[in-house]
Design a protein around this motif. Sequence first.
Motif, PDB file in Angstrom:
ATOM      1  N   GLY A 189      13.462   1.352 -15.280  1.00  0.00           N
ATOM      2  CA  GLY A 189      12.551   2.368 -14.773  1.00  0.00           C
ATOM      3  C   GLY A 189      12.326   2.162 -13.285  1.00  0.00           C
ATOM      4  N   GLU A 190      11.366   2.896 -12.755  1.00  0.00           N
ATOM      5  CA  GLU A 190      11.028   2.794 -11.334  1.00  0.00           C
ATOM      6  C   GLU A 190       9.878   1.821 -11.135  1.00  0.00           C
ATOM      7  OE1 GLU A 190      12.562   4.410  -8.745  1.00  0.00           O
ATOM      8  OE2 GLU A 190      14.021   5.165 -10.191  1.00  0.00           O
ATOM      9  N   ILE A 191       9.926   1.085 -10.035  1.00  0.00           N
ATOM     10  CA  ILE A 191       8.870   0.140  -9.694  1.00  0.00           C
ATOM     11  C   ILE A 191       8.180   0.647  -8.426  1.00  0.00           C
ATOM     12  CG2 ILE A 191       8.313  -2.232  -9.036  1.00  0.00           C
ATOM     13  CD1 ILE A 191      10.839  -3.092 -10.606  1.00  0.00           C
ATOM     14  N   TYR A 192       6.867   0.806  -8.501  1.00  0.00           N
ATOM     15  CA  TYR A 192       6.083   1.279  -7.363  1.00  0.00           C
ATOM     16  C   TYR A 192       5.041   0.240  -6.998  1.00  0.00           C
ATOM     17  CZ  TYR A 192       8.109   5.797  -8.480  1.00  0.00           C
ATOM     18  OH  TYR A 192       8.997   6.821  -8.739  1.00  0.00           O
ATOM     19  N   TYR A 193       4.719   0.169  -5.704  1.00  0.00           N
ATOM     20  CA  TYR A 193       3.700  -0.749  -5.226  1.00  0.00           C
ATOM     21  C   TYR A 193       2.423   0.033  -4.937  1.00  0.00           C
ATOM     22  CZ  TYR A 193       7.455  -4.103  -4.662  1.00  0.00           C
ATOM     23  OH  TYR A 193       8.508  -4.952  -4.907  1.00  0.00           O
ATOM     24  N   ALA A 194       1.288  -0.458  -5.433  1.00  0.00           N
ATOM     25  CA  ALA A 194       0.011   0.153  -5.114  1.00  0.00           C
ATOM     26  C   ALA A 194      -0.261  -0.040  -3.626  1.00  0.00           C
ATOM     27  CB  ALA A 194      -1.091  -0.483  -5.955  1.00  0.00           C
ATOM     28  N   LYS A 195      -1.009   0.862  -3.044  1.00  0.00           N
ATOM     29  CA  LYS A 195      -1.261   0.816  -1.615  1.00  0.00           C
ATOM     30  C   LYS A 195      -1.925  -0.499  -1.196  1.00  0.00           C
ATOM     31  CE  LYS A 195      -2.884   3.709   2.088  1.00  0.00           C
ATOM     32  NZ  LYS A 195      -3.436   5.010   2.455  1.00  0.00           N
ATOM     33  N   VAL A 196      -2.725  -1.083  -2.053  1.00  0.00           N
ATOM     34  CA  VAL A 196      -3.422  -2.312  -1.721  1.00  0.00           C
ATOM     35  C   VAL A 196      -2.700  -3.566  -2.224  1.00  0.00           C
ATOM     36  CG1 VAL A 196      -5.678  -1.233  -1.613  1.00  0.00           C
ATOM     37  CG2 VAL A 196      -4.858  -2.135  -3.782  1.00  0.00           C
ATOM     38  N   CYS A 197      -1.440  -3.413  -2.656  1.00  0.00           N
ATOM     39  CA  CYS A 197      -0.688  -4.532  -3.187  1.00  0.00           C
ATOM     40  C   CYS A 197      -0.443  -5.575  -2.097  1.00  0.00           C
ATOM     41  CB  CYS A 197       0.660  -4.066  -3.756  1.00  0.00           C
ATOM     42  SG  CYS A 197       1.687  -5.414  -4.343  1.00  0.00           S
ATOM     43  N   ASN A 198      -0.538  -6.859  -2.459  1.00  0.00           N
ATOM     44  CA  ASN A 198      -0.306  -7.929  -1.486  1.00  0.00           C
ATOM     45  C   ASN A 198       1.128  -8.439  -1.514  1.00  0.00           C
ATOM     46  OD1 ASN A 198      -0.265  -9.326  -3.883  1.00  0.00           O
ATOM     47  ND2 ASN A 198      -1.689 -10.921  -3.255  1.00  0.00           N
ATOM     48  N   GLY A 199       2.039  -7.752  -2.202  1.00  0.00           N
ATOM     49  CA  GLY A 199       3.429  -8.207  -2.306  1.00  0.00           C
ATOM     50  C   GLY A 199       4.203  -7.734  -1.194  1.00  0.00           C
ATOM     51  N   ARG A 238       0.132  -3.893  -8.888  1.00  0.00           N
ATOM     52  CA  ARG A 238      -1.221  -3.925  -8.313  1.00  0.00           C
ATOM     53  C   ARG A 238      -1.409  -5.188  -7.470  1.00  0.00           C
ATOM     54  NH1 ARG A 238      -3.312   0.993  -8.290  1.00  0.00           N
ATOM     55  NH2 ARG A 238      -3.099   1.972 -10.325  1.00  0.00           N
ATOM     56  N   ARG A 239      -0.944  -6.312  -7.995  1.00  0.00           N
ATOM     57  CA  ARG A 239      -1.019  -7.578  -7.255  1.00  0.00           C
ATOM     58  C   ARG A 239       0.174  -8.423  -7.657  1.00  0.00           C
ATOM     59  NH1 ARG A 239      -5.852 -10.936  -8.677  1.00  0.00           N
ATOM     60  NH2 ARG A 239      -4.438 -12.312  -9.775  1.00  0.00           N
ATOM     61  N   LEU A 240       0.866  -8.939  -6.664  1.00  0.00           N
ATOM     62  CA  LEU A 240       2.036  -9.786  -6.902  1.00  0.00           C
ATOM     63  C   LEU A 240       1.707 -11.193  -6.426  1.00  0.00           C
ATOM     64  CD1 LEU A 240       4.967 -10.047  -7.777  1.00  0.00           C
ATOM     65  CD2 LEU A 240       5.656  -9.215  -5.542  1.00  0.00           C
TER      66      LEU A 240
END
Length: 92
Positions: A82-92, A49-51
């Motif tokens: 597992g799999e790592i996904y980035y949220a659309k609003v992620c700042n990473g 969600r936020r990095l």
Amino acid sequence: MNWEQQFVESFITKLVTPPPVLAKEVWFGIFEFGDFVKAGDKFPIAIVRRLDVKIMMDSNTADDYMTENGFDSYLVPSEFDGEIYYAKVCNG
């Protein structure tokens, strides 16, 4: 000191010396952990969600670092099975 004594002392020193800590990349920020279910099978996932911070450190001390620095959660990508996904609003 003869060579046999030197060998024994060297061997003992190697036995009692702890192995070096291998630093791993640790991510701190806001993550969600869960399972993706497909056809009855579960697959672990992490949603970023936020990095906030990526740092190389001993992953065994990540929990203490997270608490001391006020982070919500952390992820060690190399240890996550597992799999790592980035949220659309992620700042990473």
